[in-house]
Design a protein around this motif. Structure first.
Motif, PDB file in Angstrom:
ATOM      1  N   ALA A   1       0.826  -1.214   0.000  1.00 37.30           N
ATOM      2  CA  ALA A   1       0.000   0.000   0.000  1.00 37.30           C
ATOM      3  C   ALA A   1       0.856   1.258   0.000  1.00 37.30           C
ATOM      4  CB  ALA A   1      -0.949  -0.001   1.198  1.00 37.30           C
ATOM      5  N   GLU A   2       1.972   1.208   0.683  1.00 36.12           N
ATOM      6  CA  GLU A   2       2.830   2.384   0.782  1.00 36.12           C
ATOM      7  C   GLU A   2       4.025   2.329  -0.169  1.00 36.12           C
ATOM      8  OE1 GLU A   2       2.239   5.214   2.561  1.00 36.12           O
ATOM      9  OE2 GLU A   2       0.309   4.249   2.888  1.00 36.12           O
ATOM     10  N   LYS A   3       4.168   1.196  -0.861  1.00 38.04           N
ATOM     11  CA  LYS A   3       5.300   1.022  -1.794  1.00 38.04           C
ATOM     12  C   LYS A   3       6.617   1.359  -1.095  1.00 38.04           C
ATOM     13  CE  LYS A   3       2.367   1.966  -5.767  1.00 38.04           C
ATOM     14  NZ  LYS A   3       1.142   1.765  -5.077  1.00 38.04           N
ATOM     15  N   SER A   4       6.793   0.769   0.093  1.00 39.63           N
ATOM     16  CA  SER A   4       7.907   1.139   0.962  1.00 39.63           C
ATOM     17  C   SER A   4       9.065   0.152   0.937  1.00 39.63           C
ATOM     18  CB  SER A   4       7.399   1.279   2.392  1.00 39.63           C
ATOM     19  OG  SER A   4       6.929   0.024   2.845  1.00 39.63           O
TER      20      SER A   4
ATOM     21  N   LEU B   1       1.930   4.232   7.294  1.00 46.47           N
ATOM     22  CA  LEU B   1       0.513   3.893   7.117  1.00 46.47           C
ATOM     23  C   LEU B   1      -0.419   4.843   7.858  1.00 46.47           C
ATOM     24  CD1 LEU B   1       0.852   0.037   7.252  1.00 46.47           C
ATOM     25  CD2 LEU B   1      -0.003   1.360   5.329  1.00 46.47           C
ATOM     26  N   ARG B   2       0.110   5.560   8.849  1.00 47.81           N
ATOM     27  CA  ARG B   2      -0.635   6.541   9.638  1.00 47.81           C
ATOM     28  C   ARG B   2      -2.035   6.054   9.984  1.00 47.81           C
ATOM     29  NH1 ARG B   2       1.854   9.104   5.685  1.00 47.81           N
ATOM     30  NH2 ARG B   2       3.700  10.295   6.190  1.00 47.81           N
TER      31      ARG B   2
ATOM     32  N   ALA C   1      12.437   1.806   1.281  1.00 44.76           N
ATOM     33  CA  ALA C   1      12.643   2.399   2.604  1.00 44.76           C
ATOM     34  C   ALA C   1      12.956   1.318   3.635  1.00 44.76           C
ATOM     35  CB  ALA C   1      11.406   3.193   3.034  1.00 44.76           C
ATOM     36  N   ILE C   2      12.233   0.209   3.575  1.00 47.00           N
ATOM     37  CA  ILE C   2      12.467  -0.889   4.514  1.00 47.00           C
ATOM     38  C   ILE C   2      13.851  -1.491   4.284  1.00 47.00           C
ATOM     39  CG2 ILE C   2      11.704  -3.201   5.193  1.00 47.00           C
ATOM     40  CD1 ILE C   2       8.826  -2.197   4.539  1.00 47.00           C
ATOM     41  N   TYR C   3      14.236  -1.637   3.033  1.00 47.05           N
ATOM     42  CA  TYR C   3      15.570  -2.141   2.711  1.00 47.05           C
ATOM     43  C   TYR C   3      16.640  -1.223   3.312  1.00 47.05           C
ATOM     44  CZ  TYR C   3      19.778  -3.206   0.067  1.00 47.05           C
ATOM     45  OH  TYR C   3      21.062  -3.508  -0.286  1.00 47.05           O
TER      46      TYR C   3
END
Length: 100
Positions: A37-40, A78-79, A43-45
């Motif tokens: 959903a956030e295409k993150s 995700l807020r 960022a997580i990597y």
């Protein structure tokens, strides 16, 4: 994941990891929502790379802010979507003393 299990073991918090595993369905669903959903994924990597680099360099003073960023990253990304848009995706755990 094995990476997370190793990290919790290294931090002497393996019992916390075992507790998280009891809620694996919700935990996995949350992680997938963060990625999809956030295409993150990038960022997580980067969060994992920063943690690994600090551990490898034995820069343990750098770990607390990196861990905070990683642990709260998904919630920040995700807020309010978790409680609004995705509320039906999660099963509430039984409440102590309740009837389920």
């Amino acid at each position: 994941s094995s990476l997370h299990a190793i990290c919790f073991h290294f931090l002497h918090k393996y019992s916390l990891w075992q507790t998280i595993q009891q809620f694996e369905v919700n935990y996995t669903r949350f992680r997938m929502l963060d990625i999809v959903a956030e295409k993150s994924c990038a960022a997580i990597y980067e969060e994992h790379l920063g943690l690994f680099s600090a551990i490898q360099a034995r820069n343990f003073a750098r770990l607390p802010p990196l861990l905070r960023e990683h642990l709260y990253g998904g919630m920040n990304r995700l807020r309010g979507r978790i409680s609004e848009e995705f509320a039906d995706y999660f099963v509430r755990p039984p409440q102590p003393g309740g009837n389920g």
